[in-house]
Write a protein that holds these residues in place. Structure first.
Motif, PDB file in Angstrom:
ATOM      1  N   SER A  73       9.787 -12.426 -32.280  1.00 29.65           N
ATOM      2  CA  SER A  73       9.219 -13.209 -33.385  1.00 29.65           C
ATOM      3  C   SER A  73       8.941 -14.660 -33.015  1.00 29.65           C
ATOM      4  O   SER A  73       8.958 -15.535 -33.881  1.00 29.65           O
ATOM      5  N   THR A  75       7.163 -17.992 -32.493  1.00 29.58           N
ATOM      6  CA  THR A  75       5.974 -18.573 -33.094  1.00 29.58           C
ATOM      7  C   THR A  75       5.336 -19.562 -32.127  1.00 29.58           C
ATOM      8  O   THR A  75       6.020 -20.266 -31.391  1.00 29.58           O
ATOM      9  N   GLN A  86       2.585 -16.183 -34.962  1.00 27.20           N
ATOM     10  CA  GLN A  86       3.430 -15.648 -33.901  1.00 27.20           C
ATOM     11  C   GLN A  86       2.565 -15.311 -32.686  1.00 27.20           C
ATOM     12  O   GLN A  86       1.394 -14.988 -32.817  1.00 27.20           O
ATOM     13  N   TYR A 131       8.843 -11.849 -38.470  1.00 32.63           N
ATOM     14  CA  TYR A 131       9.097 -13.267 -38.750  1.00 32.63           C
ATOM     15  C   TYR A 131       9.955 -13.413 -40.005  1.00 32.63           C
ATOM     16  O   TYR A 131      10.940 -14.144 -40.010  1.00 32.63           O
ATOM     17  N   GLY A 141      13.539 -18.765 -39.009  1.00 28.32           N
ATOM     18  CA  GLY A 141      12.410 -18.002 -38.496  1.00 28.32           C
ATOM     19  C   GLY A 141      12.292 -17.973 -36.999  1.00 28.32           C
ATOM     20  O   GLY A 141      11.354 -17.411 -36.461  1.00 28.32           O
TER      21      GLY A 141
END
Length: 142
Positions: A73, A75, A86, A131, A141
Motif C-alpha cells: 500500500s 503511496t 498508490q 490503502y 495509511g
C-alpha cells in the motif's frame, strides 16, 4: 515485532507478489488471445456491453488490488485533503491507458472510452482497498 511475525509477514508478501505475477501473466495471455482472435468462443461473455464493462472493471481492478498489496500500500503522493495515489494504482493507470490506446492499431480490436473509464473505476475502487485497510489498522495509511 518478533522475528516470527517478521518471517510470517515477509512470506505473506512473497505469496501475494507471486499471485500478482501469475495473475498478470494470465491477463496478458487473455489480452493477446483476444488480439489474435485465437479463442473467439471464450469471449462470449464479453460480447454484451455490460459483460465487457464488468470484466474491465473487475480484471483491471483486481490487478490494481494485487499490485497495491504487493507494494504494501505504498503511496507515491498524498495530499492534506485526503487524496492519495498508490504506486500499484499508478502503474495500472499507465498500463490500462497504453493497452486501451494500443487497440487503435490492432485490426480486430476496438478502442473504447467506456472500457477505459471502467478500467479507471476498477483501479480507483478495488485498488484503494489496501490503502483504507492499512489506514484503519495503523492510522496513517502507510
Amino acid at each position: 515485532m518478533t522475528l516470527q511475525k517478521v518471517i510470517h509477514q515477509s512470506s505473506t508478501i512473497a505469496w501475494i507478489r507471486a499471485m500478482t505475477v501469475l495473475y498478470a501473466l494470465f491477463i496478458a495471455v487473455v489480452v493477446v488471445s483476444a488480439g489474435m482472435n485465437w479463442f473467439p468462443a471464450a469471449f462470449v461473455a464479453a460480447r454484451s456491453f455490460a459483460g465487457d464493462k464488468v470484466l474491465h472493471f473487475s480484471v483491471v481492478g483486481t490487478l490494481a488490488l494485487l499490485l497495491n498489496l504487493s507494494f504494501e500500500s505504498a503511496t507515491c503522493c498524498e495530499s492534506r485533503c485526503g487524496a492519495f495515489l498508490q504506486w500499484g494504482s499508478l502503474i495500472m493507470f499507465c498500463i490500462a491507458t497504453v493497452e486501451e490506446f494500443s487497440q487503435l492499431a490492432i485490426a480486430n480490436r476496438t478502442f473504447s472510452l467506456a472500457d477505459l473509464a471502467c478500467n479507471y473505476l476498477g483501479i480507483m475502487i478495488l485498488g484503494s482497498l489496501p490503502y483504507f485497510v492499512r489506514r484503519r489498522r495503523y492510522g496513517n495509511g502507510r
